[in-house]
Enzyme design. Structure first.
Site, mmCIF file in Angstrom:
data_model
loop_
_atom_site.group_PDB
_atom_site.id
_atom_site.type_symbol
_atom_site.label_atom_id
_atom_site.label_comp_id
_atom_site.label_asym_id
_atom_site.label_seq_id
_atom_site.Cartn_x
_atom_site.Cartn_y
_atom_site.Cartn_z
ATOM 1 N N GLU A 1 1.333 -1.124 -0.121
ATOM 2 C CA GLU A 1 -0.306 -0.407 0.122
ATOM 3 C C GLU A 1 0.762 1.433 0.133
ATOM 4 O O GLU A 1 0.390 2.006 -1.000
ATOM 5 C CB GLU A 1 -0.861 0.249 1.047
ATOM 6 N N PHE B 1 -11.260 -6.936 14.512
ATOM 7 C CA PHE B 1 -10.617 -7.461 13.646
ATOM 8 C C PHE B 1 -10.531 -6.267 11.927
ATOM 9 O O PHE B 1 -11.270 -5.960 12.064
ATOM 10 C CB PHE B 1 -10.962 -9.050 13.112
ATOM 11 N N GLN B 2 -9.269 -6.199 12.557
ATOM 12 C CA GLN B 2 -8.778 -4.994 11.448
ATOM 13 C C GLN B 2 -8.982 -3.228 11.367
ATOM 14 O O GLN B 2 -9.434 -2.852 10.320
ATOM 15 C CB GLN B 2 -8.213 -5.720 9.916
ATOM 16 N N LYS C 1 -17.672 -0.538 5.972
ATOM 17 C CA LYS C 1 -18.463 -1.636 4.732
ATOM 18 C C LYS C 1 -19.534 -2.409 4.191
ATOM 19 O O LYS C 1 -20.057 -1.608 3.252
ATOM 20 C CB LYS C 1 -17.752 -3.662 5.474
ATOM 21 N N MET D 1 24.098 9.288 2.688
ATOM 22 C CA MET D 1 23.600 11.298 2.891
ATOM 23 C C MET D 1 24.246 11.114 4.652
ATOM 24 O O MET D 1 24.641 12.201 5.090
ATOM 25 C CB MET D 1 22.508 11.921 3.105
#
Ligand SMILES: Cc1ncc(C[n+]2csc(CCOP(=O)(O)OP(=O)(O)O)c2C)c(N)n1
Ligand SMILES: [Mg+2]
Lengths: 548, 84
Positions: free
Chosen positions: A51, A113-114, A163, A463
């Protein structure tokens, strides 16, 4: 007509011209992905490897095209994976709409969940974010999201859509995109005009706001009209062609010597679409001393935030410059411009054939044209790209300015390449940054994107190592990598072309042979002790500049 | 440092207070007193926030608060405002 939430999302995406979106499915966005499946002819969804890559791709797409980038993820880990990408877009004022799924409304707040509170998590790094708890608010909310992302000072907006909202139905109102035209304003220009006319040594400091408002042509005319040289912030790098005689290049810590020195000589700084980042100004007392600051920006909260201005105008850069150009007479300042031009010429370095970062970047640039999109990761290679690549047109540089996100480059190059009709795109990266998100090679291969990835492999977090050399007596804590990765072989394992170049002619060979229909990785081993110079140490001023 | 009071008219819905106090927290400004009331129009609330900071901080806070989507009006109350 009644539509489901998922259908409403599709309709609003289409209404806002989002014909390309980047994302990754999961259980909380299954209804939406089902509609994406049915609407594949209207919306091209690019599935990435991670993602974070999708968020950076949406960002790169937005930077290259000027349109709003869209990223879609599932709830929980899908949503948290885009936080870096959202913060990156926020700090560089890139228009983005992030759509995340979430658990059903009745399950919210129960550690389901999630389930994560992504609205809470992203609050400090978005222009605004929404949770849609009622299907009747969905269409308006999406419409608002695009309007906010794309108006005023642009930036990311997140919409969290549970959802069950995606499956419920309601009447679709067919809302059309809001106009993002800046309302015409009458600016009070008197003080600015007087300061410009009174100045003997004016200096323009131009930034991302010039690119965002599409004011490159106005900036060029303004600089010529008032005989003022221009220094650029990293975000403003493509506002003017590198070839313009009074373009001094990037200002600040790793900026061009000319840009810093001429700023220090000026009696008036005209700051256009910049926020005076600490990396760009160094010591703000020295920066402000003995000169007038005229600050022009679209965001009122930037005025007097970091650097105090004596004169300010709040407005869209293009509109303000046009208004100024309407009334400012031509003004020659021969002594000043001769000084600046002479100074710029004396900075030209002698030519060599070393396999140096400068020569690698310049050689690559000969295989590019004015429209080629150049992406970078973060580190020394980023500064070298900005110092040595001859940018010619706005929006051809995709680089993480404000957040300095290692791992931004490949995702951004994917988005930029797609936005630029899948034309050849270049990514300059290094071993550290490339290691962070190289999984997106799979995306570039699947999408057949001709992205040429030049890895300036110094075997180090160069760097950070440079700072350790200069400020920590060479105690190289955790920055010497010397990993055994065979990047050419790695590329081939992903289905991309892979090359290793040790000389400029080997690099030319690889650039010449890189495929048209897929990515190529060209590893260029360089010395671990190459440094970025000049450098003004943090909080310093031009007197502290280190040249070599 | 000077005390200053900001009056806000904001959308009356969940999460708004959080967005506003977040702006203070991020900059490390303590909120000395906070007062929230629904207005006659239930769509909006009025907030009074007392904090400390010099003139530059006060201006910054007003400008940052003005950028929030849920904030409809921002007023920096002066001593004169109070005495009325
Ligand atoms: C995600 C992230 N982690 C850490 C840093 C701190 N950091 C800045 S530059 C740098 C080194 C980058 O190394 P590399 O990508 O190899 O580039 P080089 O400097 O060698 O060109 C690091 C670790 C960062 N900017 N971003
Ligand atoms: Mg490196």
């Amino acid at each position: 007509m009644k539509k489901s939430g998922a259908q409403i999302i599709i309709e609003q995406l289409c209404a806002h011209g989002a014909d390309t979106v980047f994302g990754y499915p999961g259980s909380a966005v299954l209804p939406l992905y089902d509609e994406l499946y049915k609407n594949a002819h209207r919306i091209n969804h690019i599935i990435t490897a991670h993602e974070q890559g999708a968020a950076h791709a949406a960002d790169g797409y937005a930077r290259a095209s000027g349109r709003t980038g869209v990223v879609i993820t599932t709830s929980g880990p899908g949503a948290t994976n885009i936080v870096t990408g959202i913060a990156n877009a926020y700090l560089d004022s890139v228009p983005m709409v992030a759509i995340t799924g979430n658990v059903d409304v009745p399950l919210l707040g129960k550690d389901s969940f999630q389930e994560v509170d992504i609205v809470g998590i992203t609050q400090p790094v978005v222009k605004h974010n929404f949770v849609v708890r009622d299907i009747h608010e969905l269409e308006f909310t999406l419409h608002e999201a695009f309007r906010i992302a794309n108006s005023g000072r642009r930036g990311p907006v997140l919409v969290d859509i549970p959802k069950n909202i995606q499956t419920e139905t309601c009447e679709y109102m067919k809302m059309k995109p809001a106009s993002v035209e800046m309302p015409k304003k009458n600016f009070d220009l008197q003080q600015a005009v007087a300061a410009i006319q009174a100045s003997k040594r004016p200096y323009i400091y131009a930034g991302g706001g010039v690119v965002a408002s599409g004011a490159g042509a106005e900036l060029l005319e303004f600089s010529r009209r008032i005989s003022a040289p221009v220094g650029l912030s990293m975000m403003g790098m493509t506002a003017l062609p590198a070839s313009y005689e009074w373009n001094l290049g990037m200002c600040g810590m790793h900026g061009a010597y000319a840009a810093s020195l001429v700023q220090a000589e000026s009696d008036l700084v005209i700051a256009l679409g910049v926020r005076f980042s600490d990396r760009a100004t160094g010591d703000t007392d020295a920066y402000e001393k003995d000169r007038t600051i005229l600050h022009i920006d679209i965001d009122l909260s930037e005025i007097d935030k970091n650097v105090a201005s004596q004169i300010s105008i709040c407005g869209d850069i293009k509109q303000v410059l046009r208004a100024l150009l309407d009334i400012l007479p031509k003004c020659d300042r021969k002594a000043w411009t001769d000084y600046v031009s002479g100074f710029k010429k004396s900075q030209a370095l002698p030519h060599s054939n070393d396999f140096s970062p400068k020569n690698i970047i310049e050689t690559t640039s000969r295989f590019c044209n004015d429209d080629t999109v150049i992406a970078t990761d973060v580190g020394q290679h980023q500064m070298w790209t900005v110092l040595y690549y001859p940018f010619a047109k706005p929006r051809t540089l995709l680089t993480s300015g404000g957040l300095g996100t290692m791992g931004f480059g490949l995702g951004a190059a994917i988005g930029g390449c797609i936005a630029n009709s899948k034309k050849r795109t270049i990514l300059f990266t290094s071993d550290g940054s490339f290691g962070m998100n190289l999984n997106e090679l799979a995306t570039a291969v699947t999408q057949k994107l001709p992205i040429t990835i030049i890895i300036l492999n110094n075997g180090a977090l160069g760097m950070v190592r440079q700072w350790q050399t200069m400020f920590y007596e060479k105690r190289y804590s955790q920055t010497t990598l010397y990993r055994k990765t065979d990047f050419a072989a790695l590329a081939k394992a992903f289905g991309a072309a892979g090359y290793t170049a040790h000389t400029l002619s080997e690099l030319e060979f690889a650039l010449h042979n890189a495929p048209e229909n897929g990515p190529a990785v060209i590893e260029c081993p360089i010395d671990i002790d190459e440094k970025v110079f000049p450098m003004i140490p943090p909080g310093g001023c031009v007197e502290d500049i280190v040249i070599s | 440092m000077d005390k200053f009071t900001i009056e806000l008219i904001v959308a009356n819905r969940y999460g708004v207070l959080n967005r506003i106090t977040g702006l203070y927290a991020r900059r490390g400004y303590n909120i000395d007193s906070l007062n929230v009331n629904e207005t006659a129009d239930p769509n909006f609330s009025r907030m009074l926030i007392v904090s400390k900071g010099d003139a530059a901080i006060q201006t910054q806070m007003v400008r940052q608060l003005s950028k929030l989507y849920d904030v409809k009006e921002v007023t920096l109350m002066s001593a004169v405002n109070f005495s009325k």
